[in-house]
Enzyme design. Structure first.
Site, PDB file in Angstrom:
ATOM      1  CG  ASP A  21      -2.334  -0.876   0.852  1.00 42.40           C
ATOM      2  OD1 ASP A  21      -2.172  -1.182  -0.159  1.00 42.40           O
ATOM      3  OD2 ASP A  21      -2.807  -1.123   2.477  1.00 42.40           O
ATOM      4  CE  LYS A  75      -6.215  -1.054   0.049  1.00 37.02           C
ATOM      5  NZ  LYS A  75      -6.603  -2.506  -0.052  1.00 37.02           N
ATOM      6  N   GLY A  80      -4.623  -2.317   9.414  1.00 39.35           N
ATOM      7  CA  GLY A  80      -4.421  -0.977   9.889  1.00 39.35           C
ATOM      8  C   GLY A  80      -4.408  -1.034  11.186  1.00 39.35           C
ATOM      9  CE  LYS A  82      -3.513 -21.615  11.780  1.00 39.26           C
ATOM     10  NZ  LYS A  82      -3.078 -22.409  13.292  1.00 39.26           N
ATOM     11  N   GLY A  96      -2.543  -7.032   8.222  1.00 37.13           N
ATOM     12  CA  GLY A  96      -1.590  -6.974   9.642  1.00 37.13           C
ATOM     13  C   GLY A  96      -0.458  -7.247   9.551  1.00 37.13           C
ATOM     14  N   GLY A 120      -0.464  -3.555   3.998  1.00 36.69           N
ATOM     15  CA  GLY A 120      -0.826  -1.906   4.143  1.00 36.69           C
ATOM     16  C   GLY A 120       0.110  -0.690   4.857  1.00 36.69           C
ATOM     17  CB  SER A 121      -0.448   0.216   8.056  1.00 40.33           C
ATOM     18  OG  SER A 121      -2.063   0.658   7.096  1.00 40.33           O
TER      19      SER A 121
END
Length: 336
Positions: free
Chosen positions: A64, A121, A193, A205, A254, A275-276
């Site tokens: 990102d 996005k 995030g 899973k 995450g 992402g972050s």
């Protein structure tokens, strides 16, 4: 449903793709224009092309970014693609309000300054944001729960578009519904995030546990599952036969360390979205390179150790314990 016959074929397609990129770059250096007929006769929008493109990104990282500088850092680190947003998911969570598609000017600037695939996005159900991104020429569209949905009940009919789509999923029914709508790629939703990979682990899973159960069952079990999920029987049967989703599946949500990325690959991911975790850290360049290394060589523990040593926990983004979030603060519950 027509899908590319084998992953060996996709590997050959990927190799051909990179050879064509090398040829294109060589021609550019020599001042020779790319032959026009090749671009004019390309089979845009076919299932083979839309499913085949994500297969070229296997063992890779899509990062990102919010601007050209970040996109160039991602490219230099070895990312296979970038995802352009207005705000990183961490900032979306903090800012609140309505999160929308990134500025088209920013997307075009990123496309002009990097050579790797550029994605963006759109809000769940927002057809016209998707039409605009297709017109601009992005390589992949993410119909994302990170942005504020415009339709809580219906996703975009992705068969209408020539650009491949990626969608998030928490469990197998959700993944199969998105594929039946035309998604060419699936990712775990995780909890974007947060810098906490626990939800991505849970979702992977769940998806692969359900597939394993289907594969061990009979035809009636497959039919019952198809009715339960409201998806075509043939799609469920193919998934059970392959013992995996019939499209490329990335992990997301995450991922903040090389070890996180390697874990998701070990659980069955074909690649990862970050992402972050990179650009909210204090060491984005080193962390980007380390996560790329760990993702590509997840099955070589010595290399993953090397990658993990490239970063410090002190430089990682400040994570959020998902157990402290209120139900209305969860992004993963958006979409059906």
């Amino acid at each position: 449903m027509s899908v590319v016959g084998s992953f060996e074929q996709l590997e050959r397609l990927r190799d051909l793709f990179y050879k064509l990129l090398d040829l294109r770059d060589t021609l550019r250096e020599r001042g020779v224009a790319w032959p026009k007929p090749l671009s004019e006769e390309a089979a845009l929008g076919t299932v083979r092309v839309k499913v085949g493109f994500p297969a070229m990104l296997k063992r890779g990282v899509i990062m990102d970014v919010t601007n050209v500088e970040q996109a160039q850092i991602a490219e230099d680190a070895g990312a296979v693609g970038v995802m352009v947003l207005d705000k990183l998911p961490y900032d979306v969570r903090r800012a609140g309000g309505v999160a929308r598609m990134a500025d088209l000017k920013v997307i075009e600037e990123v496309m002009a300054h990097v050579t790797i695939p550029v994605s963006a996005k759109v809000r769940i159900g927002h057809y016209y944001e998707a039409f605009l991104l297709e017109q601009v020429g992005v390589d992949l569209i993410d119909e994302s729960e990170v942005l504020t949905p415009v339709d809580e009940q219906h996703h975009i009919n992705k068969w209408m578009f020539t650009v491949p789509f990626v969608n998030g999923a928490r469990e197998l029914c959700e993944a199969l519904r998105r594929i039946s709508e035309g998604a060419s790629m699936i990712r775990s939703k995780g909890e974007a995030g947060t810098g906490n990979v626990a939800e991505a682990v849970k979702h992977f899973k769940s998806i692969y546990g359900a597939i394993k159960s289907l594969a061990a069952g009979d035809e009636e079990r497959v039919r019952d599952f198809a009715r339960q999920c409201q998806v075509p029987f043939e799609l469920v049967a193919l998934t059970a036969k392959l013992q995996r989703l019939p499209v490329i599946t990335f992990a997301a949500g995450g991922i903040a360390t090389p070890a996180d990325a390697a874990l998701m690959m070990w659980l069955g991911a074909d690649g990862v979205f970050v992402g972050s975790g990179i650009f909210k850290s204090q060491d984005p360049r080193e962390r980007a390179e380390a996560i790329v290394l760990a993702t590509a060589h997840w099955d070589d523990p010595e290399t993953v150790v090397e990658a993990q040593k490239m970063v410090s926990e002190r430089g990682a983004m400040m994570g959020i314990d998902i157990r402290t979030l209120k139900p209305e603060e969860l992004l993963q519950t958006r979409g059906v």
